[in-house]
Design an enzyme around this catalytic site. Structure first.
Site, PDB file in Angstrom:
ATOM      1  N   THR A 195       0.815  -1.210   0.000  1.00 17.93           N
ATOM      2  CA  THR A 195       0.000   0.000   0.000  1.00 17.93           C
ATOM      3  C   THR A 195       0.853   1.267   0.000  1.00 17.93           C
ATOM      4  O   THR A 195       0.428   2.304  -0.513  1.00 17.93           O
ATOM      5  CB  THR A 195      -0.955  -0.028   1.211  1.00 17.93           C
ATOM      6  OG1 THR A 195      -1.834  -1.137   1.033  1.00 17.93           O
ATOM      7  CG2 THR A 195      -1.772   1.232   1.343  1.00 17.93           C
ATOM      8  N   TYR A 213      -8.099   1.094  -4.107  1.00 19.92           N
ATOM      9  CA  TYR A 213      -6.793   1.444  -4.681  1.00 19.92           C
ATOM     10  C   TYR A 213      -6.088   0.174  -5.089  1.00 19.92           C
ATOM     11  O   TYR A 213      -6.502  -0.934  -4.727  1.00 19.92           O
ATOM     12  CB  TYR A 213      -5.952   2.213  -3.654  1.00 19.92           C
ATOM     13  CG  TYR A 213      -5.524   1.367  -2.479  1.00 19.92           C
ATOM     14  CD1 TYR A 213      -6.381   1.132  -1.405  1.00 19.92           C
ATOM     15  CD2 TYR A 213      -4.279   0.745  -2.456  1.00 19.92           C
ATOM     16  CE1 TYR A 213      -6.011   0.327  -0.352  1.00 19.92           C
ATOM     17  CE2 TYR A 213      -3.902  -0.061  -1.394  1.00 19.92           C
ATOM     18  CZ  TYR A 213      -4.766  -0.264  -0.345  1.00 19.92           C
ATOM     19  OH  TYR A 213      -4.395  -1.070   0.695  1.00 19.92           O
ATOM     20  N   SER A 249       1.353  -7.611  -0.504  1.00 20.07           N
ATOM     21  CA  SER A 249       2.095  -8.586   0.303  1.00 20.07           C
ATOM     22  C   SER A 249       1.327  -9.882   0.513  1.00 20.07           C
ATOM     23  O   SER A 249       1.906 -10.871   0.961  1.00 20.07           O
ATOM     24  CB  SER A 249       2.553  -7.973   1.626  1.00 20.07           C
ATOM     25  OG  SER A 249       1.512  -7.819   2.534  1.00 20.07           O
ATOM     26  N   THR A 271       1.592  -4.285   4.384  1.00 21.56           N
ATOM     27  CA  THR A 271       1.489  -4.542   5.822  1.00 21.56           C
ATOM     28  C   THR A 271       0.901  -5.918   6.145  1.00 21.56           C
ATOM     29  O   THR A 271       1.102  -6.429   7.246  1.00 21.56           O
ATOM     30  CB  THR A 271       0.624  -3.463   6.510  1.00 21.56           C
ATOM     31  OG1 THR A 271      -0.677  -3.472   5.925  1.00 21.56           O
ATOM     32  CG2 THR A 271       1.244  -2.081   6.394  1.00 21.56           C
ATOM     33  N   ASP A 272       0.196  -6.521   5.189  1.00 20.37           N
ATOM     34  CA  ASP A 272      -0.516  -7.776   5.495  1.00 20.37           C
ATOM     35  C   ASP A 272       0.414  -8.894   5.955  1.00 20.37           C
ATOM     36  O   ASP A 272       0.083  -9.646   6.880  1.00 20.37           O
ATOM     37  CB  ASP A 272      -1.305  -8.265   4.279  1.00 20.37           C
ATOM     38  CG  ASP A 272      -2.495  -7.371   3.944  1.00 20.37           C
ATOM     39  OD1 ASP A 272      -2.761  -6.423   4.709  1.00 20.37           O
ATOM     40  OD2 ASP A 272      -3.162  -7.631   2.925  1.00 20.37           O
ATOM     41  N   LYS A 308       0.177  -7.703  12.891  1.00 18.08           N
ATOM     42  CA  LYS A 308      -0.855  -6.748  12.473  1.00 18.08           C
ATOM     43  C   LYS A 308      -2.123  -7.035  13.271  1.00 18.08           C
ATOM     44  O   LYS A 308      -2.561  -8.183  13.350  1.00 18.08           O
ATOM     45  CB  LYS A 308      -1.104  -6.900  10.965  1.00 18.08           C
ATOM     46  CG  LYS A 308      -1.992  -5.820  10.381  1.00 18.08           C
ATOM     47  CD  LYS A 308      -2.059  -5.884   8.857  1.00 18.08           C
ATOM     48  CE  LYS A 308      -2.898  -4.713   8.335  1.00 18.08           C
ATOM     49  NZ  LYS A 308      -2.978  -4.687   6.868  1.00 18.08           N
ATOM     50  N   GLU A 335      -2.844 -29.552  28.731  1.00 16.79           N
ATOM     51  CA  GLU A 335      -4.044 -30.391  28.589  1.00 16.79           C
ATOM     52  C   GLU A 335      -3.783 -31.605  27.709  1.00 16.79           C
ATOM     53  O   GLU A 335      -4.628 -32.472  27.557  1.00 16.79           O
ATOM     54  CB  GLU A 335      -5.202 -29.563  28.021  1.00 16.79           C
ATOM     55  CG  GLU A 335      -5.663 -28.460  28.968  1.00 16.79           C
ATOM     56  CD  GLU A 335      -6.868 -27.705  28.440  1.00 16.79           C
ATOM     57  OE1 GLU A 335      -7.865 -28.334  28.058  1.00 16.79           O
ATOM     58  OE2 GLU A 335      -6.790 -26.463  28.387  1.00 16.79           O
TER      59      GLU A 335
HETATM   60  N1  ASP Z   1      -2.834  -5.676   0.998  1.00 18.46           N
HETATM   61  C1  ASP Z   1      -1.816  -4.673   1.200  1.00 18.46           C
HETATM   62  C2  ASP Z   1      -0.489  -5.376   1.224  1.00 18.46           C
HETATM   63  O1  ASP Z   1      -0.189  -6.026   2.189  1.00 18.46           O
HETATM   64  C3  ASP Z   1      -2.077  -3.922   2.440  1.00 18.46           C
HETATM   65  C4  ASP Z   1      -0.993  -2.954   2.884  1.00 18.46           C
HETATM   66  O2  ASP Z   1       0.061  -2.846   2.334  1.00 18.46           O
HETATM   67  O3  ASP Z   1      -1.250  -2.238   3.857  1.00 18.46           O
HETATM   68  O4  ASP Z   1       0.246  -5.288   0.269  1.00 18.46           O
END
Ligand code: ASP
Length: 348
Positions: A32, A45, A78, A111-112, A184, A305
């Site tokens: 992103t 986007y 990602s 970020t994923d 995340k 357990e």
């Molecule tokens: N789907 C995006 C990615 O991980 C989300 C992001 O970058 O925040 O590439």
């Protein structure tokens, strides 16, 4: 050339009174932070659309922090990251450091799955120099895009001599996390990254960096793991546990040739009784089974357990399922036996 003393004096050397800038190389992988929307308020986007040089050029003041260079390593969202790209990144980083081509590396990343790439690199890069991932929750074209400041802060950390020997880090939203601990936590919030249990490594805000701790688990130079040749990591499946979970998925995974199974167990890594039996069969068939947890915080402990010794299971300690998968893949690639795998989960 004149230099002041201290172990890191090389960075404070001067040639005819000119300061030698620290060199930070940025590897762009998409996400992103390189995303493009139709307008600055559009909610949809495309990640991985803007080239890394354009991303770098959008951040004022980077040249005051370091001598910055960029390279388009990949251009993906990602969710499309994979082991080939992880291995390629680790090998490229080692190559850059061995060639003395950079003092620190920044990786722009979606970020994923930044936590998975980061942990893989934390375990495999062979350098004490800083490697810092960053990304953003809002695309580059968005109103109040968070990418430029995140990149600024990441470069400031990668250029900092004090950042050495801290393993791979994620600098985002003014926070500095260890790649081992970070995850995340929100699908959409800008403040999405947390390090449950362990807490932040520090903060990095407009170039002002504060460190709170060093990672105590093994990483980088102190890790036995290497990235290896591209495309050769063993298959490991993650199975998500729930009330009424069927054992069929375990059997399907084994029959598809998996070498390892990580269960995202309920509570302290638990699964329903029939699944325990299927997992035991998997162990008997030579598949390594790791009990992790879907909870998102806390340890998974041996023998609470379930009799893990009798069943031949490994517990994940504090690693979440997706990071347990990364470590288990590396353990399998390095042919570790079951007790060595358990030790790895306690040590890394
Ligand atoms: N789907 C995006 C990615 O991980 C989300 C992001 O970058 O925040 O590439």
């Amino acid at each position: 050339m004149s230099c002041r003393g201290g172990p890191d004096a090389w960075a404070r050397c001067s040639v005819r009174d000119e300061k030698i800038m620290t060199r930070v190389h940025i590897l762009g992988t998409g996400g992103t932070i390189a995303g493009q929307g139709a307008t600055d308020t559009s909610s949809s986007y495309r990640p991985g659309s803007v080239m890394i040089q354009q991303v770098i050029d959008s951040v004022p003041g980077l040249d005051q922090l370091a001598e910055v260079t960029g390279e388009q390593f990949a251009q993906v969202s990602s969710q499309d990251m994979n082991e080939l790209l992880w291995q390629g990144l680790a090998n490229r980083i080692d190559e850059l450091f061995e060639a003395e081509a950079a003092d620190g590396i920044v990786i722009t990343h979606g970020t994923d799955t930044a936590e998975e790439t980061g942990y893989f690199l934390h375990l495999t890069v062979k350098s004490s120099r800083p490697v810092v991932l960053t990304g953003s929750m809002r695309p580059a074209t968005s109103l109040s895009a968070d990418g430029p400041l995140n990149l600024y802060n990441a470069v400031s950390v990668a250029a900092d001599l004090e950042a050495r020997n801290r393993g791979v880090m994620l600098a985002i939203n003014d926070d500095l996390h260890s790649a081992r601990d970070v995850t995340k936590s929100s699908t959409t919030d800008v403040q999405t990254f947390i390090s449950p249990g362990a807490g932040l490594l520090g903060t990095a805000r407009l170039g002002r960096i504060r460190y709170y701790r060093r990672p105590v688990r093994r990483h980088t130079l102190n890790s036995i793991f290497t990235a290896g040749n591209e495309g050769r990591l063993p298959r490991v499946d993650v199975l998500y546990a729930h009330a009424g979970m069927s054992p069929d998925l375990v059997r399907a995974s084994v029959s598809l040739g998996t070498r390892g199974i990580v269960v995202a167990g309920v509570g302290n890594g638990n699964v329903p009784g029939p699944v325990v039996h299927a997992l035991r069969e998997a162990v008997e068939a030579g598949v390594r089974v790791v009990r992790s947890a879907r909870v998102g915080n806390g340890d998974v402990e041996r023998g609470v357990e379930l009799d893990d010794d009798a069943l031949g299971f490994v517990v994940s300690d504090q690693l979440n399922p997706q990071k347990s998968r990364v470590l288990l893949q590396l353990c399998l690639a390095h042919h570790l036996d079951s007790s060595a795998v358990q030790n790895a989960f306690y040590q890394y």
